[in-house]
Design an enzyme around this catalytic site. Sequence first.
Site, PDB file in Angstrom:
ATOM      1  N   HIS A  31      12.523  -8.541 -23.097  1.00  0.00           N
ATOM      2  CA  HIS A  31      13.936  -8.803 -22.810  1.00  0.00           C
ATOM      3  C   HIS A  31      14.523  -7.647 -21.990  1.00  0.00           C
ATOM      4  O   HIS A  31      15.195  -7.874 -20.979  1.00  0.00           O
ATOM      5  CB  HIS A  31      14.694  -8.972 -24.132  1.00  0.00           C
ATOM      6  CG  HIS A  31      16.163  -9.155 -23.977  1.00  0.00           C
ATOM      7  ND1 HIS A  31      16.778 -10.369 -24.184  1.00  0.00           N
ATOM      8  CD2 HIS A  31      17.158  -8.288 -23.645  1.00  0.00           C
ATOM      9  CE1 HIS A  31      18.084 -10.229 -23.979  1.00  0.00           C
ATOM     10  NE2 HIS A  31      18.331  -8.976 -23.661  1.00  0.00           N
ATOM     11  N   GLU A  32      14.254  -6.416 -22.424  1.00  0.00           N
ATOM     12  CA  GLU A  32      14.805  -5.255 -21.722  1.00  0.00           C
ATOM     13  C   GLU A  32      14.135  -5.050 -20.368  1.00  0.00           C
ATOM     14  O   GLU A  32      14.799  -4.676 -19.395  1.00  0.00           O
ATOM     15  CB  GLU A  32      14.698  -3.998 -22.586  1.00  0.00           C
ATOM     16  CG  GLU A  32      15.432  -4.077 -23.918  1.00  0.00           C
ATOM     17  CD  GLU A  32      16.895  -4.471 -23.823  1.00  0.00           C
ATOM     18  OE1 GLU A  32      17.549  -4.199 -22.791  1.00  0.00           O
ATOM     19  OE2 GLU A  32      17.397  -5.074 -24.792  1.00  0.00           O
TER      20      GLU A  32
END
EC number: 3.5.1.88
Length: 185
Positions: free
Chosen positions: A136-137
Amino acid sequence: MIVPINIYSDDVLRQQALPLEGVDKEVEELLGNMFETMYSAPGIGLAAPQVGRSLRLLVLDISCMREYANVKPMVVINPEIVAVKGYRSMEEGCLSLPGLQGDVVRPSSISLNYRDEHFEGQNAEFSGLLARVLQHEIDHLDGRLFVDRLQKKERRKVQKELDALASGRFIASYPVVLPVKVNKA
């Protein structure tokens, strides 16, 4: 220092972040600010573009969750996913998209090359929630948001919320930077 988080439709969230060439005092200060901001929000991951810095840098800490209590906070610089295994759908949220959640399919385990907070090269395997948060990051570092990975039907369900975010109609319990739209004449 707690810094404001950039919100959906801000251009910095759509840029390919630049790699770091080392860790200096400025990067150390940024890392401290990112951890403080993430904990204050509260969140479990934060990428540099989310605080207005287009750099390939992220922090995360999932130890607030009982089953991950022994996982240490991480600094990840210049990450590169080199292998993936399995796929799983799971609900995700994002500090740059306050109040919005959606089911995202991602690999359930990854192999990652990256540099740590000392800029030392690392290669490690991650699975479960840790793999998900890392992916996600890392998406943020590539100018991508979790809503870009939603199935069409799911994306249609959240479109009104996205429109509200883009126009500044939302509530966040943490400081934010509202996107400024420049009229191009």
